[in-house]
Design a protein around this motif. Structure first.
Motif, mmCIF file in Angstrom:
data_model
loop_
_atom_site.group_PDB
_atom_site.id
_atom_site.type_symbol
_atom_site.label_atom_id
_atom_site.label_comp_id
_atom_site.label_asym_id
_atom_site.label_seq_id
_atom_site.Cartn_x
_atom_site.Cartn_y
_atom_site.Cartn_z
ATOM 1 N N SER A 1 0.802 -1.213 0.000
ATOM 2 C CA SER A 1 0.000 0.000 0.000
ATOM 3 C C SER A 1 0.843 1.275 0.000
ATOM 4 O O SER A 1 0.418 2.288 -0.532
ATOM 5 N N ALA A 2 2.071 1.204 0.561
ATOM 6 C CA ALA A 2 2.891 2.412 0.598
ATOM 7 C C ALA A 2 3.229 2.877 -0.814
ATOM 8 O O ALA A 2 3.257 4.072 -1.094
ATOM 9 N N SER A 3 3.467 1.928 -1.713
ATOM 10 C CA SER A 3 3.853 2.309 -3.067
ATOM 11 C C SER A 3 2.668 2.224 -4.040
ATOM 12 O O SER A 3 2.841 2.398 -5.237
ATOM 13 N N ALA A 4 1.469 1.947 -3.521
ATOM 14 C CA ALA A 4 0.324 1.731 -4.402
ATOM 15 C C ALA A 4 -0.056 3.022 -5.123
ATOM 16 O O ALA A 4 0.097 4.118 -4.592
ATOM 17 N N ALA A 5 -0.555 2.867 -6.355
ATOM 18 C CA ALA A 5 -1.009 4.031 -7.120
ATOM 19 C C ALA A 5 -2.364 4.512 -6.608
ATOM 20 O O ALA A 5 -2.641 5.706 -6.576
ATOM 21 N N LEU A 6 -3.187 3.570 -6.209
ATOM 22 C CA LEU A 6 -4.535 3.889 -5.728
ATOM 23 C C LEU A 6 -4.803 3.068 -4.481
ATOM 24 O O LEU A 6 -4.521 1.864 -4.463
ATOM 25 N N THR A 7 -5.337 3.722 -3.457
ATOM 26 C CA THR A 7 -5.693 2.965 -2.256
ATOM 27 C C THR A 7 -7.078 3.366 -1.774
ATOM 28 O O THR A 7 -7.567 4.471 -2.054
ATOM 29 N N ALA A 8 -7.684 2.446 -1.060
ATOM 30 C CA ALA A 8 -8.899 2.728 -0.292
ATOM 31 C C ALA A 8 -8.711 2.005 1.031
ATOM 32 O O ALA A 8 -8.259 0.854 1.051
ATOM 33 N N ASN A 9 -9.004 2.688 2.121
ATOM 34 C CA ASN A 9 -8.867 2.081 3.454
ATOM 35 C C ASN A 9 -10.146 2.286 4.231
ATOM 36 O O ASN A 9 -10.510 3.424 4.522
ATOM 37 N N GLY A 10 -10.799 1.185 4.528
ATOM 38 C CA GLY A 10 -12.051 1.270 5.286
ATOM 39 C C GLY A 10 -13.058 2.206 4.646
ATOM 40 O O GLY A 10 -13.836 2.865 5.323
ATOM 41 N N LEU A 11 -13.054 2.238 3.318
ATOM 42 C CA LEU A 11 -13.894 3.220 2.615
ATOM 43 C C LEU A 11 -15.377 2.831 2.676
ATOM 44 O O LEU A 11 -15.755 1.713 2.343
ATOM 45 N N ALA A 12 -16.190 3.766 3.128
ATOM 46 C CA ALA A 12 -17.644 3.598 3.056
ATOM 47 C C ALA A 12 -18.237 4.906 2.561
ATOM 48 O O ALA A 12 -17.719 5.991 2.857
ATOM 49 N N LYS A 13 -19.269 4.782 1.771
ATOM 50 C CA LYS A 13 -19.944 5.973 1.260
ATOM 51 C C LYS A 13 -21.449 5.801 1.384
ATOM 52 O O LYS A 13 -22.012 4.835 0.885
ATOM 53 N N ARG A 14 -22.050 6.727 2.107
ATOM 54 C CA ARG A 14 -23.500 6.707 2.233
ATOM 55 C C ARG A 14 -24.038 7.984 1.611
ATOM 56 O O ARG A 14 -23.626 9.083 1.972
ATOM 57 N N TYR A 15 -24.937 7.832 0.655
ATOM 58 C CA TYR A 15 -25.524 9.013 0.017
ATOM 59 C C TYR A 15 -26.623 9.589 0.898
ATOM 60 O O TYR A 15 -27.089 8.927 1.835
ATOM 61 N N ARG A 16 -27.041 10.786 0.533
ATOM 62 C CA ARG A 16 -27.968 11.512 1.398
ATOM 63 C C ARG A 16 -29.263 10.748 1.669
ATOM 64 O O ARG A 16 -29.811 10.808 2.745
ATOM 65 N N ARG A 17 -29.743 10.023 0.658
ATOM 66 C CA ARG A 17 -31.006 9.318 0.888
ATOM 67 C C ARG A 17 -30.805 8.031 1.700
ATOM 68 O O ARG A 17 -31.728 7.243 1.852
ATOM 69 N N GLY A 18 -29.612 7.840 2.218
ATOM 70 C CA GLY A 18 -29.401 6.717 3.133
ATOM 71 C C GLY A 18 -28.825 5.471 2.484
ATOM 72 O O GLY A 18 -28.571 4.487 3.168
ATOM 73 N N VAL A 19 -28.606 5.521 1.170
ATOM 74 C CA VAL A 19 -28.063 4.342 0.485
ATOM 75 C C VAL A 19 -26.574 4.206 0.796
ATOM 76 O O VAL A 19 -25.811 5.166 0.647
ATOM 77 N N TRP A 20 -26.184 3.007 1.260
ATOM 78 C CA TRP A 20 -24.742 2.732 1.422
ATOM 79 C C TRP A 20 -24.222 2.234 0.077
ATOM 80 O O TRP A 20 -24.427 1.081 -0.284
ATOM 81 N N LEU B 1 -20.992 2.137 -0.794
ATOM 82 C CA LEU B 1 -19.753 1.383 -0.554
ATOM 83 C C LEU B 1 -19.643 1.084 0.930
ATOM 84 O O LEU B 1 -20.015 1.928 1.761
ATOM 85 N N ARG B 2 -19.123 -0.089 1.262
ATOM 86 C CA ARG B 2 -18.936 -0.470 2.670
ATOM 87 C C ARG B 2 -17.631 -1.239 2.849
ATOM 88 O O ARG B 2 -17.374 -2.194 2.113
ATOM 89 N N ASP B 3 -16.823 -0.791 3.823
ATOM 90 C CA ASP B 3 -15.612 -1.539 4.226
ATOM 91 C C ASP B 3 -14.704 -1.907 3.057
ATOM 92 O O ASP B 3 -14.253 -3.047 2.971
ATOM 93 N N VAL B 4 -14.466 -0.984 2.166
ATOM 94 C CA VAL B 4 -13.648 -1.332 1.002
ATOM 95 C C VAL B 4 -12.180 -1.000 1.269
ATOM 96 O O VAL B 4 -11.836 0.135 1.574
ATOM 97 N N ASP B 5 -11.339 -2.034 1.182
ATOM 98 C CA ASP B 5 -9.884 -1.877 1.306
ATOM 99 C C ASP B 5 -9.247 -2.301 -0.011
ATOM 100 O O ASP B 5 -9.510 -3.409 -0.493
ATOM 101 N N LEU B 6 -8.431 -1.434 -0.569
ATOM 102 C CA LEU B 6 -7.769 -1.757 -1.834
ATOM 103 C C LEU B 6 -6.380 -1.140 -1.850
ATOM 104 O O LEU B 6 -6.174 -0.061 -1.291
#
Ligand SMILES: Nc1ncnc2c1ncn2[C@@H]1O[C@H](COP(=O)(O)OP(=O)(O)OP(=O)(O)O)[C@@H](O)[C@H]1O
Ligand SMILES: [Mg+2]
Length: 301
Positions: free
Chosen positions: A8-27, A29-34
């Motif tokens: 991950s230190a040299s990675a071009a793209l990372t996601a750590n514990g990524l979650a995204k909830r939109y305003r209407r409550g839709v999750w 993305l959940r727990d995405v690690d890349l």
């Protein structure tokens, strides 16, 4: 399955514990690690609504993570948008041209917004494709509009290309040719590309890594070679589970037979009745596993 985190230190793209909830409550993305290594082409697949565009937009800095973090070349796009965007060529899912501007106006705009934009390269590419530079965007076909977006992304000479279903409206030859351009950039310049796509032949032609999203979760994230080595197919209720082997999901084969994707733990010797899985079968298995009720199916197999 998790990408090895020591990259991950040299990675071009990372996601750590990524979650995204939109305003209407839709999750979305959940727990995405890349951790995506530089110099790779990663296919991003998953059913409609799986969260592919949301993930890409998080890397572009258009969507703020609800929790967790993302980074592009080590830069968090939410903290330093311009610093992250310097690395990124982005093609959004919906063509985003200004109807009344000409193709050349778009290239001029890109050049004014982006230091180092290679206008000559973009022009040359579009001329080779027979797309007139003086045409207004609304005079172009859907595929031609997509090509303008791709030419602009390539003209940025960015080290990270985020391509959100860029090929859907291209004819098969144009698709193949574009994928060659991307893989050449990866080979010659060490570019890193993410390609969201539903088209398995494109994935097979161009990609060396695979992320499958389902319901906002990462179902699989690995190199394609590792994914193929770790999976087998059981046909019509064959030995889909056993020591070190776990059924992922069952889905219909081309002739209507029941295929079960089987995941093998590291070092497991596969049961002799299992056959190798194609890349398409690995993807189909994970897509099926993300469907409501699939646990029951997998358990029954
Ligand atoms: N701006 C938004 N506001 C609210 N919900 C959204 C928004 N954008 C996306 N979503 C929701 O987030 C989820 C993920 O959407 P996303 O566009 O990331 O999926 P996708 O995998 O790109 O799908 P597709 O294959 O159809 O392009 C969906 O449930 C969608 O309805
Ligand atoms: Mg999308």
């Amino acid at each position: 399955m998790t990408d090895t985190t020591d990259t991950s230190a040299s990675a071009a793209l990372t996601a750590n514990g990524l979650a995204k909830r939109y305003r209407r409550g839709v999750w979305a993305l959940r727990d995405v690690d890349l951790a995506i290594p530089p110099g790779s082409v990663t296919a991003l697949v998953g059913p409609n609504g799986a969260g592919k565009s949301t993930l890409i937009k998080a890397w572009v800095g258009f969507e703020r993570p609800t929790t967790g973090r993302v980074a592009v070349a080590g830069v968090d796009p939410w903290r330093d948008r311009s610093g992250a965007l310097r690395h990124v060529g982005y093609v959004p899912q919906a063509a985003s041209l200004y109807r009344e501007l000409t193709v050349d106006d778009h290239l001029a705009l890109a050049a004014s917004l982006r230091r180092g934009f290679d206008r000559a390269h973009a022009r040359e590419r579009l001329e080779e494709l027979g797309i007139p530079l003086e045409a207004r965007a609304d005079e172009l076909s859907g595929g031609q509009q997509a090509q303008v977006g791709l030419a602009i992304a390539l003209g940025t000479r960015a080290d990270v290309l985020l391509l959100d279903e860029p090929l859907a409206s291209l004819d098969p030859l144009a698709r193949r040719e574009f994928l060659h351009v991307v893989t050449d950039a990866v080979r010659t310049h060490g570019t890193t590309a993410i390609l969201a796509s539903h088209i398995m032949t494109d994935v097979e032609q161009a990609c060396d890594r695979l992320i499958v999203l389902g319901g906002g979760r990462k179902l699989l994230g690995d190199s394609i070679a590792t994914a193929l080595a770790a999976h087998r197919i059981a046909v019509d209720g064959g030995a889909a589970s056993g020591p070190g082997a776990e059924a992922v999901a069952t889905f219909a084969g081309q002739a209507g037979e029941r295929l079960t994707l089987v995941r093998l733990a590291d070092g497991t010797v596969a049961d002799a009745s299992l056959r190798a899985a194609s890349l398409e079968e690995v993807v189909l298995g994970y897509l099926a596993s993300g469907r409501p009720g699939s646990a029951r199916l997998a358990g029954a197999a």
